[in-house]
Design a protein around this motif. Structure first.
Motif: not given
Lengths: 261, 115
Positions: A179, A218, B81-82, B85, B87, B90
């Motif tokens: 990000e 984040q 999410y991370d 991935q 995203k 979400n």
């Protein structure tokens, strides 16, 4: 073999031993894709990776580009990836990486300008956005004297003031890699350096930038920033402390909407 | 100033993590090891039921179960999410994770009230 002038009186370990450095090369005018180039460098007992790079630059290949200045872990300009770890090349001994090869690349998560030089505008813009300076509602006049501070008040923020902007924490942070909008470890730690300073009154202004999805929220506390930090700033702890204080403020605002701020 | 709901989820995550780390090992050792292995005498069913019906025990169990669910939800949300991935999903991920924890919380509350 002759002792290299760069290393002063450096003693050669094990007569004439050599090590291979595989160095990331990217010359945009010559090649579209970066390549690794191998160089044979003599092993000296007291050489760090930066000495080996300077040996290449001075004796083997003058076209190799990299940043460095102080050679003593203060300036923060020689951060690179060495065998995959974000590190200051002036603080990483070649001897500890034998027998090699030693792979040297530019810091991860940043665009590469040339060879080992990264482009850090993103960091500089983010740093400026959190106003890393002392903010006063009203400045005292010179006649009123200095802003006094007790040793305990100094201790509150001193750790976070040790940052040398070397960007190792950004290269090590997987969240920043995923990000790019994430404010990132060093900038949040430096914001905390001022938020926790008894002379500062700018926490509210910084909060507008940092108490957001792109700011502290984040972060998932991977903690690699604190592992690689050469100055023990512990940015992960700075972010966690920020999360606690922001959460308390959030509940205060929820339960007492009239309390302002 | 942009407002964010993250402090709310994070506080549930933090509280759940703290409670789970402190008390779930104790519960597991007593009920999962000590009693089955005979280190402790097994209490009578009626006695355990009576203990669980005490208002303090109900509150404790409710908080332990509910906050552990929210702890899971927050961590799993960022894992998807991370880690994977996802995203672009979400909102869906958040609804599934926190929604799942909310369903678990309601189920725990319902069960404890009707105990």
């Amino acid at each position: 073999m002759a002792v290299d002038s760069l290393a002063g009186n450096a003693a050669v370990v094990a007569g004439g031993e050599m090590v291979t450095l595989e160095v990331f090369r990217y010359r945009p005018e010559e090649e579209t894709e970066p390549v690794y180039q191998a160089y044979e460098v003599p092993v000296h007992k007291d050489w760090v990776v930066l000495d080996a790079l300077n040996h290449i630059k001075d004796h083997l290949d003058g076209t190799l580009s990299f940043r460095w200045s102080c050679r003593m872990g203060v300036c923060g300009s020689c951060g690179m990836m060495v065998n995959g770890d974000a590190t200051l090349t002036c603080a990483t001994f070649v001897e500890s990486l034998l027998p090699g090869p030693i792979r040297v690349g530019p810091l991860e998560n940043f665009p590469v300008v040339r060879d080992l030089i990264i482009e850090m505008n993103d960091f500089m813009e983010k740093l400026e956005s959190v106003k890393p300076w002392i903010i006063r509602d009203e400045e005292k006049s010179l006649e009123d004297g200095a802003y006094l501070q007790t040793p305990a008040q100094l201790a509150d923020f001193k750790q976070f003031s040790m940052c040398i902007n070397c960007l190792l924490c950004y290269a090590a942070c997987p969240v920043y890699g995923l990000e790019p909008s994430f404010t990132g470890p060093a900038v949040i730690a430096l914001a905390q350096r001022y938020n926790l300073d008894s002379r500062d009154q700018g926490a509210g202004e910084r909060n507008a930038i940092l108490n957001t999805d792109e700011g502290i929220w984040q972060c998932t506390l991977v903690g690699e920033c604190s592992v690689v930090c050469p100055k023990d700033v512990d940015p992960a702890a700075a972010i966690q402390r920020y999360k606690v204080s922001s959460t308390l403020q959030w509940y205060q605002k929820l339960l007492m909407p009239w309390s302002g701020k | 100033m942009k407002t964010t709901i993250e402090p709310f989820w994070w506080s549930l995550f933090g509280a759940g993590g703290t409670l789970a780390a402190l008390f779930i090992p104790i519960t597991l050792i007593i009920n999962g090891l000590a009693i089955p292995l005979g280190w402790l005498d097994a209490p009578a069913y009626e006695n355990v039921l009576q203990l669980a019906r005490h208002p303090l025990a109900r509150t404790y169990l409710f908080l332990l179960i509910s906050l552990s669910f929210y702890h899971w939800a927050h961590r799993f949300r960022f894992t998807l999410y991370d880690g994977l991935q996802l995203k672009h999903l979400n909102l869906l991920i958040a609804v599934i994770c926190y929604g799942g924890a909310t369903v678990g919380t309601i189920a725990a509350g319902y069960t404890l009230i009707n105990l």
